[in-house]
Design an enzyme around this catalytic site. Structure first.
Site, mmCIF file in Angstrom:
data_model
loop_
_atom_site.group_PDB
_atom_site.id
_atom_site.type_symbol
_atom_site.label_atom_id
_atom_site.label_comp_id
_atom_site.label_asym_id
_atom_site.label_seq_id
_atom_site.Cartn_x
_atom_site.Cartn_y
_atom_site.Cartn_z
ATOM 1 N N ASP A 1 0.863 -1.178 0.000
ATOM 2 C CA ASP A 1 0.000 0.000 0.000
ATOM 3 C C ASP A 1 0.907 1.238 0.000
ATOM 4 O O ASP A 1 1.643 1.465 0.967
ATOM 5 C CB ASP A 1 -0.871 -0.052 1.265
ATOM 6 C CG ASP A 1 -1.746 1.181 1.446
ATOM 7 O OD1 ASP A 1 -1.536 2.192 0.734
ATOM 8 O OD2 ASP A 1 -2.637 1.132 2.314
ATOM 9 N N TYR B 1 -12.326 11.905 -4.746
ATOM 10 C CA TYR B 1 -11.422 11.588 -5.855
ATOM 11 C C TYR B 1 -10.867 12.883 -6.467
ATOM 12 O O TYR B 1 -9.660 13.047 -6.625
ATOM 13 C CB TYR B 1 -12.188 10.792 -6.907
ATOM 14 C CG TYR B 1 -11.346 10.322 -8.074
ATOM 15 C CD1 TYR B 1 -10.332 9.377 -7.890
ATOM 16 C CD2 TYR B 1 -11.580 10.788 -9.364
ATOM 17 C CE1 TYR B 1 -9.582 8.923 -8.968
ATOM 18 C CE2 TYR B 1 -10.829 10.329 -10.446
ATOM 19 C CZ TYR B 1 -9.837 9.400 -10.239
ATOM 20 O OH TYR B 1 -9.089 8.952 -11.304
#
Ligand code: UDP
Length: 313
Positions: free
Chosen positions: A58, A147
């Site tokens: 990640d 986003y």
């Protein structure tokens, strides 16, 4: 000695196509992905290749890549509206903390860095088509804000690393892109319509379908991105196909190509859904000598064949 490229989000739709392109252009590729929305299936054909390696990681946490790195492509992020609505915090984290870490890696390795940004930085645009000097019309607190704002922050962070640390940076603003390896269930119009048409289900057009999008075939996009990385352009560049279509016409086109007898039905328009979207690609044409080569009908046929294989049709 081969050049080495790191691709974050390399197991995703665009990232995996980019890994293929870099390998076939003679680079070594280190693919980093936490497989949150990406899939091993997209890259499994590369596992036997000595120039390919995969790190499950990640990128919001410290990244260690041994050895030299020449290029870093930062593509990690949930990217379809249903994905980032389901994963709002991860989307914000990968765009902000993740971009910071990946820029840190590029700085440490003295590598060139390319940010996968998006036409979403223009929000629901007030100018049409969208040029790179437009600052956008984004709702920071709406559901899509997670986003849009993460990518806007990522652009700002990228420019700060360029200006303050002298990192060689590039920013591509990617418009709607499609092709093989898209997930049938990612909720976007193209896989949704094709899946519905092939299964004989109703085609779900949101709103009255008068909103427009401009769809680019993945190979064209990846070629533009490769050229941008190899250039010296630090300002954002739009890459996309300017061929614009309303979502209703697009649904009809999918029905025609799939020869489906599905019906179009109408569902509510999602909050903050942009009414228009079309890239102005003057800059890419002039500075990268790039323009899309594959028209929508041709690209759609290839993509439909891919989805048919996935569905076992
Ligand atoms: N859309 C639709 N039906 C669907 C999925 C999407 O009509 O099943 C619409 C959506 O509201 C938007 C357009 O198609 O106006 C493109 O949506 P997509 O999710 O592909 O990407 P976006 O460009 O919004 O990020």
């Amino acid at each position: 000695m081969l050049k080495v490229a790191v691709v974050t989000g390399g197991a995703g739709f665009l990232g995996s196509h980019l890994c293929d392109k870099l390998i076939s252009n003679g680079l070594k590729v280190v693919c980093i992905d936490n497989l949150l929305t990406g899939s091993i299936e997209n890259i499994e054909h590369l596992f036997g290749n000595e120039n390919f390696s995969f790190i499950k990681h990640d990128v919001t946490n410290f990244i260690h890549v041994p050895g030299k790195v020449d290029y870093v492509f930062h593509f990690a992020s949930p990217a379809s509206p249903i994905d980032y609505l389901k994963l709002p915090i991860q989307t914000l984290k990968v765009g902000s903390l993740g971009t910071h870490k990946v820029l840190g890696l590029a700085k440490d390795k003295n590598a060139a860095f390319l940010l996968a940004s998006t036409s979403e930085v223009y929000g629901d645009p007030k100018i049409h088509p969208q040029t790179e000097d437009y600052w956008g019309n984004v709702n920071p607190v709406g559901p899509r804000g997670v986003y849009d704002e993460a990518k806007r922050f990522a652009e700002a962070m990228t420019m700060a690393y360029h200006r303050f640390h002298g990192v060689k940076t590039r920013i591509v603003r990617i418009f709607n892109t499609y092709g093989p390896k898209m997930r049938l269930d990612d909720g976007r119009a193209l896989p949704a319509f094709v899946g519905q048409a092939l299964r004989g289900e109703d085609i779900t057009v949101f709103g009255d379908g008068s909103q427009t999008r401009s769809f680019c075939y993945v190979d064209d996009l990846i070629e533009g991105i490769y050229r941008l990385m190899m250039s010296e352009i630090t300002d954002p560049v739009n890459i996309g196909n300017p061929s614009e279509i309303t979502i209703k016409q697009f649904a009809e086109e999918v029905l025609e190509i799939t020869k489906s007898s599905s019906k179009i039905i109408y569902k509510p328009l999602p909050i903050d859904d942009p009414m228009v979207r079309q890239p102005d690609i003057t800059k890419a044409k002039k500075l990268l000598d790039w323009e899309p080569k594959i028209d929508r009908k041709e690209g759609l046929k290839i993509t439909i064949e891919y989805f048919k294989r996935k569905l076992g049709i």
